[in-house]
Write a protein that holds these residues in place. Structure first.
Motif, mmCIF file in Angstrom:
data_model
loop_
_atom_site.group_PDB
_atom_site.id
_atom_site.type_symbol
_atom_site.label_atom_id
_atom_site.label_comp_id
_atom_site.label_asym_id
_atom_site.label_seq_id
_atom_site.Cartn_x
_atom_site.Cartn_y
_atom_site.Cartn_z
ATOM 1 N N VAL A 57 0.833 -1.200 0.000
ATOM 2 C CA VAL A 57 0.000 0.000 0.000
ATOM 3 C C VAL A 57 0.869 1.253 0.000
ATOM 4 N N LEU A 58 1.916 1.256 0.819
ATOM 5 C CA LEU A 58 2.805 2.414 0.871
ATOM 6 C C LEU A 58 3.492 2.628 -0.472
ATOM 7 N N GLY A 59 3.865 1.532 -1.141
ATOM 8 C CA GLY A 59 4.466 1.651 -2.462
ATOM 9 C C GLY A 59 3.539 2.320 -3.454
ATOM 10 N N ALA A 60 2.259 1.921 -3.456
ATOM 11 C CA ALA A 60 1.285 2.540 -4.359
ATOM 12 C C ALA A 60 1.111 4.022 -4.054
ATOM 13 N N LEU A 61 1.105 4.382 -2.769
ATOM 14 C CA LEU A 61 0.945 5.790 -2.386
ATOM 15 C C LEU A 61 2.127 6.628 -2.871
ATOM 16 N N VAL A 62 3.342 6.124 -2.702
ATOM 17 C CA VAL A 62 4.527 6.882 -3.117
ATOM 18 C C VAL A 62 4.536 7.075 -4.631
ATOM 19 N N VAL A 63 4.236 6.012 -5.389
ATOM 20 C CA VAL A 63 4.198 6.143 -6.849
ATOM 21 C C VAL A 63 3.103 7.120 -7.262
ATOM 22 N N GLY A 64 1.957 7.102 -6.556
ATOM 23 C CA GLY A 64 0.882 8.031 -6.874
ATOM 24 C C GLY A 64 1.260 9.468 -6.618
ATOM 25 N N ILE A 65 2.067 9.713 -5.589
ATOM 26 C CA ILE A 65 2.493 11.082 -5.274
ATOM 27 C C ILE A 65 3.430 11.627 -6.345
ATOM 28 N N ALA A 66 4.228 10.750 -6.948
ATOM 29 C CA ALA A 66 5.186 11.163 -7.985
ATOM 30 C C ALA A 66 4.434 11.437 -9.282
ATOM 31 N N ARG A 67 3.713 12.564 -9.331
ATOM 32 C CA ARG A 67 2.787 12.821 -10.432
ATOM 33 C C ARG A 67 3.488 13.106 -11.753
ATOM 34 N N ASN A 68 4.718 13.573 -11.713
ATOM 35 C CA ASN A 68 5.441 13.767 -12.964
ATOM 36 C C ASN A 68 6.308 12.570 -13.283
#
Length: 474
Positions: free
Chosen positions: A452-463
């Motif tokens: 879950v934390l991995g998905a959140l971090v990738v989602g934050i990296a919007r560019n």
């Protein structure tokens, strides 16, 4: 197929015909590296009994290969970028063969753990330079997506066949037979690679970052040792000393990398959101779904009474499914970018992991829905990670990109596997099968948190979709 087109290996004057032959060798060697990774999953019991391994040594036997891979990937990638990926790839197969022979002849736990670290170092060269070769032979776009999908299928194929082959070999010739088998396969691929892979790129050797490699290996080894020793208490002097030493070594590693003219890890790459997202997703994959799946055979054999071969066959619900979805990733619409695929796949992995929470010793079949979903999600994730690993770095650093991505994956898996082995072993010691199941539930929650934390971090990296490969290297 894209492999039918002539391609030119950078730095070489002769064209490379039929890149699909090189892709076949790279994918087969990648599968072998994962076969080596999975050998202890179904041979742990006989090996522990023959060599009188305690719970701590068993944890080390499971995590030694991923630790060796994590510490060797960046160094192997740097050597590949500077001395030629083909040359380092073949050396990796040779090291893996030699370490497998040592493992087969190991008279003690210390020797076989050292052999497993050696197998990881050899596998590191295969993984880093193999994916780097794929990135150079296939252009960006659909051809590369197809090639990295085949490479990702090699990951799944190794995980699918490794436990079954190891179980069959153990039944025929005892636990050393699996190590003899990986030695033979490594040598066979080494000979095939010498004839079929493109010539090594002609490069001018650069100053080797030996100190950085040593500091990284020492830091990770001390941190892993601290995790293993935590079963005796968080505040014990040994744990505190190992944690402090590991942190100091890794801090020194960063200091060296910032000043070395040719570091094994160019820290400026972390300025790019795409690179950060892919690296963290790989770590979450290792500490999440890969670590949990590694513990499934232990659950099946020790809590549910399954044989080694039966456990390996049940595991194919995960591993074989991941092969299918990795190969099918080539047909994913272009609108679904690798970033979106990573987010969706990590969330699907988390759901699959939670489906494995609360299982009972009498109902092994209840594992199957979670295993099938985990395999489907993991195959897509592997394909997306393989593509991003070489797309988020400059072309001359493709092996470094692959090395960093796989380092994160193996480091995550080493941490997750160590935690899982300790929790399940401690639960078994204190509460028998019920305690082992309690340990299993704890590691399910921990590994799900990583996904879950991995998905959140990738989602934050919007560019994160902007390719760093188009930028000049600082």
């Amino acid at each position: 197929m894209a492999g039918a087109v002539l391609s030119r290996d950078a730095g070489s004057r002769s064209p490379v015909a039929a890149p699909h032959l090189s892709l076949a060798i790279v994918s087969a060697a990648t599968a072998l590296a994962l076969i080596v990774f999975t050998v202890p999953l179904t041979t742990l019991g006989p090996t522990a009994e023959a060599l009188a391994l305690g719970p701590g040594a068993e944890a080390w036997l499971l995590s030694a290969m991923p630790l060796g891979a994590a510490t060797g990937l960046l160094g192997s990638a740097a050597l590949g970028d500077d001395h030629g990926r083909t040359l380092v790839f073949l050396w990796g197969l040779g090291v893996m063969a030699a370490a497998s022979v040592i493992g087969a002849l190991a008279p003690s736990g210390l020797v076989i753990i050292a052999a497993r670290v050696g197998q990881g170092l050899g596998g590191a060269a295969v993984m880093a330079c193999g994916l780097g070769l794929v990135g150079r032979l296939y252009p960006e776009g659909r051809a590369r997506a197809t090639a990295t999908g085949v490479w990702a299928a090699g990951l799944g194929a190794g995980v699918a066949t490794g436990p079954i082959l190891a179980a069959l070999a153990t039944d025929l010739g005892g636990w050393p037979a699996a190590y003899w088998g990986t030695a033979i396969l490594s040598l066979a691929l080494l000979l095939a690679g010498r004839g079929l892979l493109p010539p090594a790129e002609a490069r001018r050797p650069q100053p080797a970052d030996r100190l950085g490699t040593i500091l990284l290996m020492a830091g990770l080894a001390m941190l892993m040792s601290a995790l293993t020793e935590m079963r005796f208490g968080l505040a014990s002097p040994t744990v505190v000393g190992l944690l402090g030493g590991g942190a100091a070594a890794l801090a020194a590693f960063v200091f060296v990398e910032l000043r070395h003219p040719r570091p094994i890890l160019d820290l400026s790459l972390f300025r790019g959101a795409a690179f950060c997202a892919a690296t963290w997703a790989a770590f979450a994959s290792g500490a999440g779904i890969l670590a949990l799946m590694t513990m499934v055979p232990t659950l099946l054999m020790r809590a549910m009474g399954a044989s080694a071969l039966s456990a390996a066959i049940i595991m194919t619900a995960w591993s074989a499914t991941s092969i299918v979805t990795a190969l099918g990733a080539r047909w994913v619409p272009e609108a679904l970018t690798p970033r979106r695929l990573m987010i969706g796949a990590l969330l699907a992995c988390a759901l699959a992991q939670m489906l494995l929470f609360g299982v009972s010793a009498e109902r092994a079949a209840l594992l199957l829905p979670g295993l099938f979903l985990a395999g489907a999600a993991n195959g897509i994730l592997n394909a997306a990670l393989g593509r991003q690993a070489v797309a988020t770095v400059p072309p001359d650093r493709s092996a470094m990109g692959s090395g960093a991505n796989n380092t994160a994956r193996y480091l995550g898996s080493a941490i997750g596997i160590t935690l899982g082995a300790i929790l399940m072993a401690h639960g078994s010691e204190t509460g028998g099968i019920a305690g082992l199941l309690d340990g299993w539930n704890a590691i399910v929650l921990i590994t799900t948190g990583f996904s879950v934390l991995g998905a959140l971090v990738v989602g934050i990296a919007r560019n994160g979709t902007r390719p760093i490969a188009t930028q000049e290297r600082p």
